[in-house]
Design a protein around this motif. Structure first.
Motif, PDB file in Angstrom:
ATOM      1  N   PRO A 570      13.929 -29.381  14.424  1.00 26.78           N
ATOM      2  CA  PRO A 570      14.615 -29.851  13.213  1.00 26.78           C
ATOM      3  C   PRO A 570      16.089 -30.144  13.407  1.00 26.78           C
ATOM      4  N   GLU A 571      16.798 -29.336  14.213  1.00 28.43           N
ATOM      5  CA  GLU A 571      18.231 -29.580  14.375  1.00 28.43           C
ATOM      6  C   GLU A 571      18.514 -30.911  15.056  1.00 28.43           C
ATOM      7  N   TYR A 572      17.621 -31.345  15.945  1.00 24.74           N
ATOM      8  CA  TYR A 572      17.784 -32.644  16.590  1.00 24.74           C
ATOM      9  C   TYR A 572      17.425 -33.775  15.630  1.00 24.74           C
ATOM     10  N   VAL A 573      16.420 -33.550  14.796  1.00 26.85           N
ATOM     11  CA  VAL A 573      16.072 -34.557  13.785  1.00 26.85           C
ATOM     12  C   VAL A 573      17.225 -34.740  12.810  1.00 26.85           C
ATOM     13  N   ARG A 574      17.837 -33.629  12.378  1.00 27.94           N
ATOM     14  CA  ARG A 574      18.967 -33.728  11.459  1.00 27.94           C
ATOM     15  C   ARG A 574      20.138 -34.466  12.097  1.00 27.94           C
ATOM     16  N   ALA A 575      20.380 -34.225  13.381  1.00 30.34           N
ATOM     17  CA  ALA A 575      21.473 -34.913  14.064  1.00 30.34           C
ATOM     18  C   ALA A 575      21.208 -36.417  14.137  1.00 30.34           C
ATOM     19  N   LEU A 576      19.952 -36.806  14.404  1.00 33.80           N
ATOM     20  CA  LEU A 576      19.610 -38.228  14.416  1.00 33.80           C
ATOM     21  C   LEU A 576      19.761 -38.839  13.028  1.00 33.80           C
ATOM     22  N   ASP A 577      19.322 -38.122  12.012  1.00 38.18           N
ATOM     23  CA  ASP A 577      19.464 -38.624  10.640  1.00 38.18           C
ATOM     24  C   ASP A 577      20.925 -38.829  10.281  1.00 38.18           C
ATOM     25  N   ALA A 578      21.784 -37.915  10.740  1.00 36.43           N
ATOM     26  CA  ALA A 578      23.215 -38.050  10.447  1.00 36.43           C
ATOM     27  C   ALA A 578      23.787 -39.310  11.095  1.00 36.43           C
ATOM     28  N   LYS A 579      23.326 -39.624  12.310  1.00 36.98           N
ATOM     29  CA  LYS A 579      23.798 -40.849  12.966  1.00 36.98           C
ATOM     30  C   LYS A 579      23.313 -42.087  12.231  1.00 36.98           C
ATOM     31  N   VAL A 580      22.064 -42.074  11.797  1.00 35.40           N
ATOM     32  CA  VAL A 580      21.530 -43.218  11.045  1.00 35.40           C
ATOM     33  C   VAL A 580      22.296 -43.406   9.747  1.00 35.40           C
TER      34      VAL A 580
END
Length: 634
Positions: A570-580
């Motif tokens: 989840p922490e990596y998914v959240r980081a990707l979402d923040a970039k998007v």
């Protein structure tokens, strides 16, 4: 079982040496010679029992193996898994039954002792003893007709240089700011040709080791204690199981089944076009489903009764296929070449037993280029998957979009390598600033610096020796055939989730929450990003035979992969979402800025200028040109 009037030929299996040798500080640090394995053999035989799958074979549990070797149970699990990774075939776990036995693969005693025998090859005592006797090759006389190496070098020694764990020269020591392996560009220019001779000599040294110490190796195969105790002078007295190495010393008597157990060390080879192993009367179906030739039948020595180990040793020395390696540096784009496990002056030899890893596709010497290997390239004429080696590449991108048995990435600097699916084991060795994206059952890193490993692995990744500044991260890409290749390699994305629990062997460092120890860190979530594989569909350059062969493996039965099948925390998914969201916010701000036409053109020109500059400075423009040439089939 002669081929074209000649006797059968055999080759020493490379997998136990290339993927199986562990640091001495981790496994049996006091075992400097084969004789040190005698007490372990005794303890193993005392607690061994017949296999549930084949009562003629003696096995032990992982816990018993740990106790006999004198190592911690958690360490023994990694040792046994490494042994299974390099065995002729993966063992099947014991099915869950109401017999009270653990659901774990059995540990075959003869294979474990041969695995420990291979470990002694990397110990200084073993190699120094060979050099004291020349190179060991002169003692056996094999490879004479092919003009094989192994003779004295310019210093007068049989084999020169200091070999590392896997036979590579130890890297030079440099200052704090110097590259630990020398200049990347200089190493790329010189290493691509030098590694051929080095690897040839390494193969010969391994063969010399096996032949020179064969009497001792034969002693490790004997499972009948009374017969081993009656060996003529075995081990130097006292009823030792293990005879002396070399051509003197103890001699043991071997049965046909004990010689067949040497399939862990040797495999049969035969020239291509000399007939199929399926047509051979001596080929038998192994219990694990592999098609295999029996080594004892190939010797022609077992009319009845026992055969002395000296006779088997002499047959092996005569039957070893000459060592030959391809020296073709490849095209500027790094076109792969097939390198058979054994080549001779009269033709290419393919494995008769179907042993994985015996035929290799190699990409080497690629400098600022792009190379793709797809299923049509990796498919062998026999229909079985091959192994792959990527070595001595600098500032390059290599896509290995196919299922493989074994894969090696060695001596690569500033490269990106994508490995589709690896059924047995994947290793990275002596690489710098490498980004490796791979799905594999096992992964091993040795002496890699500042590398990032995006892994989908079933077993805990292992880091051997000195690894500095390395990061492990979740798998971050996909391509259309990925799930089909995973299935072909026997991998399930849901089970390949152990990227974040590496085992550090022979490295320093304290374990903590964020730092995994031994120069290995978990990649920070904010640095995680997806990687795009720029290929769709099948290989346009694949031959019709390769295409039809790969099509027979179920192509079209599974829909194309449209997303990363591996779980991302989840922490990596959240980081990707923040970039998007950040990109979307910037686009929205530009859209709502109310710029006039002139300002919009100036802004667009500025963005394009910076993008073109990034394309040039990052090497992405070169990749675009390379991909266009690959697409055109150039």
């Amino acid at each position: 079982m002669a081929v074209n009037g000649a006797g059968p030929m055999i080759a020493l299996r490379r997998e136990p040496f290339d993927f199986g040798i562990l640091p001495a500080s981790f496994l049996l640090p006091r075992a400097e010679s084969v004789a040190a394995l005698v007490p372990i053999q005794r303890r193993l035989l005392q607690c061994a029992h017949p296999s549930r799958h084949d009562p003629t074979k003696l096995v032990v549990s992982v816990a018993d193996a740990a106790q006999c070797m004198g190592i911690a149970p958690q360490h023994a699990e990694h040792v046994i898994d490494t042994m299974h990774a390099v065995a002729p075939a993966e063992p099947t776990p014991h099915p869950a039954e109401d017999d009270g036995l653990p659901n774990e693969p059995e540990v075959r005693v003869q294979h474990l002792l041969q695995f420990l025998f291979v470990q002694t090859f990397a110990r200084p005592h073993a190699q120094s003893s060979l050099r004291e006797n020349g190179s060991g090759l002169e003692l056996t006389g094999f490879h004479a007709e092919a003009g094989g190496g192994g003779g004295p070098d310019e210093t007068g020694n049989g084999i020169s240089g200091t070999l590392g764990t896997h036979g590579y020269p130890s890297p030079p020591r440099g200052g704090a700011n110097s590259s630990p392996h020398g200049s990347p560009a200089k190493r790329s220019r010189s290493a691509n040709g030098a590694h051929v001779e080095r690897d040839r000599r390494e193969d010969q040294l391994r063969e010399a080791f096996a032949v020179h110490h064969f009497n001792a190796l034969a002693g490790l195969l004997v499972e009948d204690e009374s017969r081993a105790n009656n060996a003529d002078g075995g081990g130097g007295g006292g009823g030792s199981f293990v005879g002396h190495g070399g051509h003197g010393g103890g001699v043991v008597q071997l049965t046909a089944s004990e010689v067949d157990a040497l399939d862990f060390m040797f495999r049969e080879v035969r020239p291509r076009g000399a007939g199929s192993i399926d047509d051979d009367d001596d080929a038998t179906d192994a219990t694990d489903g592999r098609r295999a030739g029996r080594l004892s039948a190939s010797t022609g020595l077992f009319a009845d009764g026992l055969v002395p180990s000296t006779a088997i040793r002499d047959w092996i020395a005569r039957s070893l296929a000459p060592v030959e390696r391809s020296s073709d540096p490849g095209s500027p784009l790094g076109s792969p070449r097939r390198v058979a496990g054994v080549l001779s002056g009269t033709g290419t030899h393919a494995p008769a037993s179907g042993d994985p890893g015996s035929t290799t596709i190699e990409v080497g010497g690629l400098h600022r280029g792009t190379r793709v290997v797809r299923e049509g390239d990796a498919q062998l004429c026999t229909g079985s998957s091959s192994s792959v080696v990527v070595r001595n590449c600098v500032d390059s991108v290599v896509y290995l979009l196919a299922p493989f048995q074994y894969a090696t990435v060695a001596n690569c600097v500033d490269c990106v390598v994508v490995v589709g699916a690896c059924a047995r084991a994947l290793r990275a060795e002596q690489c710098e600033r490498l980004t490796l994206i791979a799905a594999s059952k096992r992964f091993v890193s040795k002496m890699c610096h500042e590398c990032s490993f995006h892994l989908g692995v079933e077993r805990a990744p292992a880091f051997l020796g000195e690894n500095r500044g390395c990061h492990v991260a979740p798998y971050n890409t996909f391509y259309e055939q990925l799930e089909r290749h995973l299935e072909s390699a026997g991998l399930e994305a849901g089970r390949c989730a152990r990227w974040d629990c590496p085992v550090v062997l022979g490295g320093g460092g304290e374990d903590s929450t964020d730092r995994l120890g031994g120069g290995v860190d978990k990649l920070p979530a904010e640095k995680f990003s997806p990687f795009i594989v720029p290929f769709r569909g099948q290989n346009p350059n694949a031959s019709s035979s390769s295409s039809s062969s790969s099509g027979g493996q179920g192509q079209g039965t599974r829909p194309p992969t449209q997303a990363n099948p591996f779980a991302v925390p989840p922490e990596y998914v959240r980081a990707l979402d923040a970039k998007v969201k950040a990109v979307a916010s910037l686009r929205s701000a530009l859209r709502d800025a109310g710029l006039d036409e002139r300002s919009r053109r100036e802004l667009q020109a500025t963005i394009q200028a910076f993008f073109k500059e990034w394309l040039m400075t990052s090497g992405s423009m070169r990749q675009v040109y390379d991909l266009a040439r690959i697409e055109r089939g150039e």
